[in-house]
Write a protein that holds these residues in place. Sequence first.
Motif, short mmCIF file in Angstrom:
data_model
loop_
_atom_site.label_atom_id
_atom_site.label_comp_id
_atom_site.label_asym_id
_atom_site.label_seq_id
_atom_site.Cartn_x
_atom_site.Cartn_y
_atom_site.Cartn_z
N ASP A 109 -4.99 8.84 -7.80
CA ASP A 109 -3.76 8.62 -8.57
C ASP A 109 -3.03 7.35 -8.18
OD1 ASP A 109 -4.00 10.93 -10.12
OD2 ASP A 109 -3.14 12.17 -8.55
N ARG A 110 -3.56 6.64 -7.17
CA ARG A 110 -3.07 5.35 -6.68
C ARG A 110 -1.75 5.43 -5.94
NH1 ARG A 110 0.34 1.38 -7.41
NH2 ARG A 110 -0.29 -0.62 -6.51
N PHE A 111 -0.74 6.12 -6.46
CA PHE A 111 0.56 6.19 -5.80
C PHE A 111 0.89 7.66 -5.56
CE2 PHE A 111 5.37 5.06 -6.20
CZ PHE A 111 5.52 5.26 -4.84
N CYS A 112 1.14 8.00 -4.28
CA CYS A 112 1.39 9.39 -3.89
C CYS A 112 2.63 9.43 -3.01
CB CYS A 112 0.17 9.95 -3.15
SG CYS A 112 0.44 11.49 -2.25
N ALA A 113 3.41 10.49 -3.14
CA ALA A 113 4.57 10.70 -2.27
C ALA A 113 4.41 12.02 -1.53
CB ALA A 113 5.86 10.70 -3.08
N LEU A 114 4.63 11.98 -0.21
CA LEU A 114 4.70 13.19 0.60
C LEU A 114 6.18 13.47 0.84
CD1 LEU A 114 2.00 12.46 3.36
CD2 LEU A 114 1.69 13.60 1.16
N ILE A 115 6.69 14.57 0.30
CA ILE A 115 8.10 14.88 0.43
C ILE A 115 8.26 16.17 1.22
CG2 ILE A 115 8.68 13.72 -1.73
CD1 ILE A 115 8.93 16.49 -3.03
N ALA A 186 -5.39 1.51 1.85
CA ALA A 186 -4.23 2.35 1.56
C ALA A 186 -3.05 1.85 2.38
CB ALA A 186 -4.51 3.81 1.90
N LEU A 187 -1.90 1.70 1.74
CA LEU A 187 -0.66 1.29 2.41
C LEU A 187 0.24 2.52 2.51
CD1 LEU A 187 -0.06 -2.03 0.42
CD2 LEU A 187 -1.34 -1.71 2.55
N ILE A 188 0.49 2.97 3.72
CA ILE A 188 1.27 4.20 3.95
C ILE A 188 2.64 3.81 4.49
CG2 ILE A 188 1.34 6.40 5.17
CD1 ILE A 188 -1.71 6.23 5.42
N PHE A 189 3.67 4.12 3.72
CA PHE A 189 5.05 3.77 4.08
C PHE A 189 5.80 5.05 4.42
CE2 PHE A 189 3.58 0.45 1.17
CZ PHE A 189 3.92 -0.70 1.85
N ASP A 190 6.27 5.16 5.65
CA ASP A 190 6.89 6.39 6.14
C ASP A 190 8.41 6.30 6.10
OD1 ASP A 190 7.04 8.93 7.44
OD2 ASP A 190 7.46 7.87 9.31
N GLY A 191 9.07 7.33 5.54
CA GLY A 191 10.52 7.47 5.64
C GLY A 191 11.32 6.68 4.62
N TYR A 192 11.00 6.82 3.33
CA TYR A 192 11.79 6.12 2.31
C TYR A 192 13.26 6.52 2.37
CZ TYR A 192 13.61 4.77 -2.27
OH TYR A 192 14.39 4.25 -3.28
N ASP A 193 13.54 7.78 2.72
CA ASP A 193 14.92 8.24 2.82
C ASP A 193 15.68 7.56 3.95
OD1 ASP A 193 12.91 10.04 4.17
OD2 ASP A 193 14.71 10.71 5.19
N GLN A 194 14.96 6.90 4.87
CA GLN A 194 15.60 6.21 5.99
C GLN A 194 15.72 4.71 5.77
OE1 GLN A 194 13.04 7.34 9.22
NE2 GLN A 194 13.50 9.52 9.00
N ALA A 195 15.29 4.24 4.61
CA ALA A 195 15.40 2.82 4.31
C ALA A 195 16.86 2.44 4.13
CB ALA A 195 14.61 2.49 3.04
N VAL A 233 -1.13 3.55 -2.55
CA VAL A 233 0.20 3.47 -1.93
C VAL A 233 0.69 4.89 -1.68
CG1 VAL A 233 2.58 2.69 -2.20
CG2 VAL A 233 0.69 1.29 -3.10
N ILE A 234 1.17 5.14 -0.47
CA ILE A 234 1.66 6.47 -0.10
C ILE A 234 3.04 6.33 0.54
CG2 ILE A 234 1.24 8.52 1.33
CD1 ILE A 234 -1.75 7.88 1.18
N PHE A 235 3.99 7.11 0.03
CA PHE A 235 5.34 7.19 0.60
C PHE A 235 5.50 8.53 1.32
CE2 PHE A 235 8.44 4.41 -2.11
CZ PHE A 235 7.63 3.31 -1.91
N THR A 236 6.36 8.59 2.33
CA THR A 236 6.91 9.86 2.79
C THR A 236 8.42 9.78 2.65
OG1 THR A 236 7.33 9.39 5.13
CG2 THR A 236 5.07 9.98 4.51
N SER A 237 9.05 10.93 2.35
CA SER A 237 10.49 10.91 2.13
C SER A 237 11.03 12.33 2.06
CB SER A 237 10.83 10.18 0.81
OG SER A 237 12.22 10.21 0.55
#
Length: 727
Positions: A109-115, A186-195, A233-237
Amino acid sequence: MATLVNVGCDVNIYLPDGDTISDQGDYECFKKVYEAQTQQTVPDVTFVVDLPNDEVPIVHPSLLNVKFFEGGIDHKFRDYRPSNANDADCFYYHQTMPFEDLLGAAKRDRFCALIGPPGCGKTTCSKRLAKQEGLWCLHYSFMEMGYGEQKLSLQQLLIDYVYRDLDAEVRKKAFRWLSSHAEECALIFDGYDQATWSLDGVAPVNASYDTPLLVQQLIANLCGGVFLREATVIFTSRPHAMISVPGPLRPKLTILVHDLTDYGMNLLFRAMAGDHANKLWLDFATTAPLLLNLCRTPALLQFIICAALSRRTQDREQLHTLTGTYSILLEHIGHSSLSRGQDVENMRGQIGKVAFGATQRATVMMNVQDLTSEGLDEQSVQDYIIALPGYKGRNQRLLPGDKRYFFVHQTWQEYFTAYYICYFLSDDDFEAILQKVATDKAWSMVRRFVCGLLLNKSFPKPEKSHKFHEELLKHYKHATEGEFLELLIDLLEVEDEFLQPYVEKFPVVVVFSYITFGSSNAFALTRFLRKTKKAVEKLEFVECVLNNGLMEICKAVGSMTNKMTHLNLRGSTLGGDAMSALAHCVHNVEEMDLRICDIRTITPLTAAVATLETPMRQLNFSGNEIGNVGADLLADCVQNIKELEIREGEITSIEKLAGSVLRHNHQLKLLDLSFNPLGDEGLPALISCLGNIKKVRMYRCPISENGKVQIREKLMELNLPQRRVIW
């Protein structure tokens, strides 16, 4: 001079003269970057428990594939989320996903978010993903991207500013390989809520990789596929932060990081508790199942184990409440060799005021002024509060006032908020906020701690306790079913001598719908069922999950002073020991509704019914495929049932059941056989006992006209009304 090279998907990058994309050296340089980042992403899952990482078992939380942006998000996500909110219940649809499948699904799916909520394991999951095979995974932390208004190129964001120790030429070639082999990365970006910035209102722009852009613009271009379109691309938030992501940038796949599995929690619990594991597990299971349930969150598991093993706890009988756990933990950290800050005993009021202010603003974020206004600094509170980097200039200069802070876990913010309200808030301010604390969902976890602190005989201000008690009791009497259960859990924090007014106001009709009753929820409810002296007329669990809680609930119902009129479990998931559980309470229930509970076998419940001293008014097994075996088992206890409903039970024969009715000369008020494949071959048995049944329902049973004539003739012979049998 520079050469413009297209690397696919209409994306161009500029290469210095003489450089080529196919240069084997680029790959070797990228490997150096990858090796450097693997040293930075070793999962560090311990915080207060002194356990080496190599002794921490590898466990994963449950992963739920949810419809977050497709009409499946509950409106409650738009508000500040207390830490006791069950995020899984806020989704209308979800399915589980094994951790091993996560990276492949994200690539698809190319872009995934772990919430997920704080402390659930999002960061650990993201770091472990970076170790998975199948893609070259680069791991980044959003909290380290506090670049303010500085504009960066994509290479600076992903390579240069992260791997400064590597040679500039290595970094340049590594980025070049990344840009031309994005489909392998894969680019894994952790903690979008902390940006310290947001994607809200940001749209992708057409630009080359070396165009300087704000960090949020670079991230938007990555999410929108303008940059590195083939990369994963993977986010966590935390969930609330993802709501602001604009439609074109939203992930196609959203995974809710939920509780640890039973196996994973047990494994981690035993690793951290060591030789004390068996005793602690038994103590929690029997006296404090709420604490055991909270251990499904990795961070809370560590807090609870640490408190339970502290020296102060060993001087007490057992650990029972969440408030007691945090009070003990606070003292333990202050005296622990692991402590890095000042003794919290001298700072509770100051930290509490900072926490209270943040909670009032409905945020988990604080700034430098919040700390300094209370005479605190970053070093003194570092055991409880984490700093987020602020603006980073070209020389990594941190400007005063740009830092942001949040508590290491949201429950610490809520505990300190409650402590400040109880011990430091003025009487006037306390009265002003009293109703909000007692009734507002956003303050529900604060309320739980306030219950534990205020409704306690050792609390030094009885007037404050009384005012809170009166407000809470008012809310208790008018609470909705969801609020009511939360209040029962809150009252687990309260000492028994404060509990009697709530027991006296326990309702006579209690209804729960679509709720999972684990051991902690069941424990909270049964505490009141065992204490109440009034007759509870009706207890309903409509389409609830009762697997782990049914036995305790049934034992409590069975021990009640007064007989319950109606126990309704319609549509609920009961678990494998359901009939054994219900056997514990059937003597104390007049009507039992077990419709559509996926029941296949009905022993030992039928054995318990057979021993009743007085018949029960109604037993309803409709919608369960109990078959002829079930009908035969009911024959052994039908003499103790006045109304028996077994619709849609896949029953073809009632010969033994009818014989039992005749043998006991029992007068059934109702026998409902509707929607069973009971044809003419089953009629002789039914006809033989018509004189002992006041009403028979046989809707949609495949009986021929000749069979119906036989029934009518028998009714006439017995001088009974034709309406005694309803087709």
